[in-house]
Design a protein around this motif. Structure first.
Motif, PDB file in Angstrom:
ATOM      1  N   LEU A   6     -24.383-108.653  22.098  1.00 34.17           N
ATOM      2  CA  LEU A   6     -24.572-110.049  21.731  1.00 34.17           C
ATOM      3  C   LEU A   6     -26.048-110.428  21.772  1.00 34.17           C
ATOM      4  CD1 LEU A   6     -21.689-111.828  23.705  1.00 34.17           C
ATOM      5  CD2 LEU A   6     -21.740-111.250  21.273  1.00 34.17           C
ATOM      6  N   SER A   7     -26.450-111.291  20.851  1.00 31.87           N
ATOM      7  CA  SER A   7     -27.821-111.797  20.873  1.00 31.87           C
ATOM      8  C   SER A   7     -27.967-112.738  22.064  1.00 31.87           C
ATOM      9  CB  SER A   7     -28.133-112.555  19.583  1.00 31.87           C
ATOM     10  OG  SER A   7     -27.412-113.773  19.528  1.00 31.87           O
ATOM     11  N   PRO A   8     -29.175-112.903  22.581  1.00 35.13           N
ATOM     12  CA  PRO A   8     -29.377-113.837  23.698  1.00 35.13           C
ATOM     13  C   PRO A   8     -28.874-115.242  23.369  1.00 35.13           C
ATOM     14  CG  PRO A   8     -31.306-112.455  23.427  1.00 35.13           C
ATOM     15  CD  PRO A   8     -30.416-112.179  22.250  1.00 35.13           C
ATOM     16  N   ARG A   9     -29.022-115.673  22.113  1.00 36.36           N
ATOM     17  CA  ARG A   9     -28.600-117.008  21.710  1.00 36.36           C
ATOM     18  C   ARG A   9     -27.079-117.167  21.815  1.00 36.36           C
ATOM     19  NH1 ARG A   9     -30.891-121.121  18.617  1.00 36.36           N
ATOM     20  NH2 ARG A   9     -29.360-122.509  17.618  1.00 36.36           N
ATOM     21  N   VAL A  10     -26.339-116.193  21.270  1.00 37.55           N
ATOM     22  CA  VAL A  10     -24.877-116.252  21.323  1.00 37.55           C
ATOM     23  C   VAL A  10     -24.387-116.110  22.758  1.00 37.55           C
ATOM     24  CG1 VAL A  10     -22.743-115.082  20.653  1.00 37.55           C
ATOM     25  CG2 VAL A  10     -24.541-115.457  18.966  1.00 37.55           C
ATOM     26  N   ARG A  11     -25.061-115.259  23.510  1.00 38.21           N
ATOM     27  CA  ARG A  11     -24.673-115.079  24.909  1.00 38.21           C
ATOM     28  C   ARG A  11     -24.779-116.392  25.676  1.00 38.21           C
ATOM     29  NH1 ARG A  11     -27.841-110.467  27.910  1.00 38.21           N
ATOM     30  NH2 ARG A  11     -27.064-109.366  26.056  1.00 38.21           N
ATOM     31  N   ARG A  12     -25.904-117.098  25.494  1.00 42.66           N
ATOM     32  CA  ARG A  12     -26.091-118.368  26.186  1.00 42.66           C
ATOM     33  C   ARG A  12     -25.080-119.411  25.710  1.00 42.66           C
ATOM     34  NH1 ARG A  12     -31.568-117.135  25.303  1.00 42.66           N
ATOM     35  NH2 ARG A  12     -31.596-118.515  23.485  1.00 42.66           N
ATOM     36  N   GLN A  13     -24.800-119.392  24.407  1.00 47.16           N
ATOM     37  CA  GLN A  13     -23.845-120.340  23.839  1.00 47.16           C
ATOM     38  C   GLN A  13     -22.465-120.167  24.464  1.00 47.16           C
ATOM     39  OE1 GLN A  13     -23.148-119.790  19.654  1.00 47.16           O
ATOM     40  NE2 GLN A  13     -21.768-121.535  19.475  1.00 47.16           N
ATOM     41  N   ILE A  14     -22.007-118.934  24.542  1.00 45.60           N
ATOM     42  CA  ILE A  14     -20.683-118.677  25.112  1.00 45.60           C
ATOM     43  C   ILE A  14     -20.662-118.971  26.602  1.00 45.60           C
ATOM     44  CG2 ILE A  14     -18.932-116.906  25.546  1.00 45.60           C
ATOM     45  CD1 ILE A  14     -19.727-115.580  22.939  1.00 45.60           C
ATOM     46  N   GLU A  15     -21.728-118.573  27.303  1.00 42.66           N
ATOM     47  CA  GLU A  15     -21.784-118.836  28.748  1.00 42.66           C
ATOM     48  C   GLU A  15     -21.719-120.322  29.041  1.00 42.66           C
ATOM     49  OE1 GLU A  15     -25.376-116.907  29.863  1.00 42.66           O
ATOM     50  OE2 GLU A  15     -24.464-114.903  30.024  1.00 42.66           O
ATOM     51  N   ASN A  16     -22.360-121.121  28.213  1.00 42.58           N
ATOM     52  CA  ASN A  16     -22.335-122.571  28.403  1.00 42.58           C
ATOM     53  C   ASN A  16     -20.924-123.136  28.206  1.00 42.58           C
ATOM     54  OD1 ASN A  16     -23.652-125.213  28.718  1.00 42.58           O
ATOM     55  ND2 ASN A  16     -23.078-125.498  26.579  1.00 42.58           N
ATOM     56  N   ILE A  17     -20.180-122.546  27.264  1.00 35.46           N
ATOM     57  CA  ILE A  17     -18.830-123.035  26.977  1.00 35.46           C
ATOM     58  C   ILE A  17     -17.846-122.617  28.064  1.00 35.46           C
ATOM     59  CG2 ILE A  17     -16.851-122.777  25.416  1.00 35.46           C
ATOM     60  CD1 ILE A  17     -18.881-122.539  23.105  1.00 35.46           C
ATOM     61  N   ILE A  18     -17.934-121.375  28.518  1.00 38.23           N
ATOM     62  CA  ILE A  18     -16.953-120.882  29.478  1.00 38.23           C
ATOM     63  C   ILE A  18     -17.428-120.955  30.920  1.00 38.23           C
ATOM     64  CG2 ILE A  18     -15.938-119.340  27.757  1.00 38.23           C
ATOM     65  CD1 ILE A  18     -17.419-117.019  28.999  1.00 38.23           C
ATOM     66  N   ASN A  19     -18.621-121.549  31.110  1.00 38.92           N
ATOM     67  CA  ASN A  19     -19.189-121.675  32.454  1.00 38.92           C
ATOM     68  C   ASN A  19     -19.377-120.327  33.119  1.00 38.92           C
ATOM     69  OD1 ASN A  19     -19.308-124.577  32.548  1.00 38.92           O
ATOM     70  ND2 ASN A  19     -17.077-124.572  32.797  1.00 38.92           N
ATOM     71  N   GLN A  20     -19.806-119.356  32.329  1.00 39.82           N
ATOM     72  CA  GLN A  20     -20.043-118.009  32.861  1.00 39.82           C
ATOM     73  C   GLN A  20     -21.284-118.021  33.740  1.00 39.82           C
ATOM     74  OE1 GLN A  20     -18.177-115.250  32.285  1.00 39.82           O
ATOM     75  NE2 GLN A  20     -19.456-113.981  33.580  1.00 39.82           N
ATOM     76  N   LYS A  21     -21.149-117.503  34.942  1.00 37.21           N
ATOM     77  CA  LYS A  21     -22.290-117.411  35.855  1.00 37.21           C
ATOM     78  C   LYS A  21     -22.975-116.073  35.687  1.00 37.21           C
ATOM     79  CE  LYS A  21     -20.395-120.482  39.372  1.00 37.21           C
ATOM     80  NZ  LYS A  21     -20.019-120.615  40.803  1.00 37.21           N
ATOM     81  N   GLU A  22     -24.294-116.111  35.596  1.00 37.53           N
ATOM     82  CA  GLU A  22     -25.034-114.867  35.444  1.00 37.53           C
ATOM     83  C   GLU A  22     -25.157-114.164  36.807  1.00 37.53           C
ATOM     84  OE1 GLU A  22     -28.740-115.799  33.670  1.00 37.53           O
ATOM     85  OE2 GLU A  22     -27.858-116.468  31.784  1.00 37.53           O
TER      86      GLU A  22
END
Length: 364
Positions: free
Chosen positions: A348-364
């Protein structure tokens, strides 16, 4: 479970066999078995592979040994409460089926109030007096009176004689009049409303995504419904003789004009849908599949509205847009994005990764 068969295990021998294969006690109920299946199907590919590598039964992997299952029966604790003692707010709302109690189509009568603590059928509610409603369109399409009709007879006994009333949620409980009980509890309305079938009305919902070549964001192919103007996943009822993948492809083409194979769609969800059309005796259940289009296929896709859709287009995905989707569709998208994230994290591109993480509340 094979979604093509569109069946729920119901015979005692099949139930016992399924329980043992999962590593559960042979007396485990069908509803408990189905809940374990659903929990397993919600795991990421990596988590499933870990279970296979460790050669564990599904029950062991989920922390559901025989002792816990038996204890659950003695204490009357449901399997979902053992699997996830700390439910998210969205899971709690889905269990209490908020939209099926708080919302309704315009032609429905007002729902009888059902507070959260009175949702479950086993909770006494002597004041409960819901109105009975079935739409004329349902009565006019009675299969015993109309050729190519799509609705059950109004007489529940006749309906049972014609087909088996089943559910993804397990064995259905029927009241003393023979009517099926909504597996999630009271809704404030009796009858079938706008739904043709007594019990579960099975649907298929295809989630189709792409990466926008201009913005680099992940998007979903969505429709705007004609009945309430809400944006939604394309989809519709499973027709007689169809397997679920045929339903997904047909509905996608009818509602968006897009024709792509769906037999490789990844299962996202299977079960009850918190739908405004639901009643005490008729409700929506669905099989949701996700297919992500490659850039070369996505560029050939040209959505156009058809059938029950007012509009069809690529839909931006963020927390706000998902929250406003029809019925439980926002939750389905979150599950699909979680699976996509887990399976494709490295690519995944950094942009898509951040987008999905924001939606699913994924913690890094």
């Amino acid at each position: 479970m094979n979604p093509e068969k569109m069946e729920i295990l119901s015979e005692d021998d099949s139930r016992r066999k399924a329980a043992l294969e999962l590593g559960l006690d042979e007396n485990t109920t069908q509803k408990e078995i189905n809940q374990v299946y659903k929990k397993y199907e919600s795991l990421s590919d990596k988590e499933r592979q870990r279970i296979d590598d460790e050669n564990k039964t599904i029950a062991e992997a989920l922390g559901l040994n025989k002792k816990k299952v038996n204890q659950a029966k003695v204490e009357k604790i449901k399997i979902p409460e053992i699997i996830s003692e700390k439910k998210t707010e969205s899971e709690r709302e889905q269990y209490l089926h908020i939209k099926a109690r708080k919302e309704k189509p315009k032609i429905y009568p007002d729902r009888f109030p059902v507070p959260d603590e009175k949702v479950k059928w086993e909770v006494s509610y002597p004041e409960y007096d819901p109105p009975y409603f079935v739409a004329d369109s349902v009565l006019e399409n009675d299969v015993t009176k109309k050729i190519n009709g799509w609705a059950d007879p109004e007489n529940i006994k006749q309906a049972k004689e014609r087909r088996n009333i089943s559910s993804y949620e397990g064995n259905i409980i029927f009241d003393y009049n023979g009517f099926p009980h909504n597996p999630m509890g009271r809704t404030g309305i009796e009858g079938r409303g706008l739904l043709g079938k007594w019990g579960a009305n099975f649907a298929g919902d295809p989630i189709i995504t792409r990466i926008n070549p201009g913005t680099g964001d992940i998007e979903m192919l969505a429709i705007q419904r004609k009945d309430n103007s809400q944006w939604a996943i394309p989809g519709g009822m499973v027709e007689k003789g169809e397997n679920i993948f045929e339903t997904l492809r047909r509905e996608l083409k009818e509602e968006t004009g897009v024709d792509v194979p769906t037999d490789d769609a990844n299962q996202v969800y299977q079960g009850y849908v918190d739908d405004p059309r639901n009643t005490d005796s008729a409700w929506m259940e669905t099989w949701v599949g996700h297919k992500h289009l490659s850039p070369d296929i996505a560029e050939k896709v040209n959505p156009r509205a058809g059938d029950d859709a007012r509009k069809a287009r690529w839909f931006a995905l963020n927390k706000k847009s998902l929250a406003n989707l029809y019925a439980s569709h926002g939750e389905f998208l979150k599950k699909a994005l979680q699976q996509f994230y887990d399976s494709n994290l490295e690519s995944l591109s950094p942009r898509v990764r951040r987008q999905i993480e924001n939606i699913i509340n994924q913690k890094e």
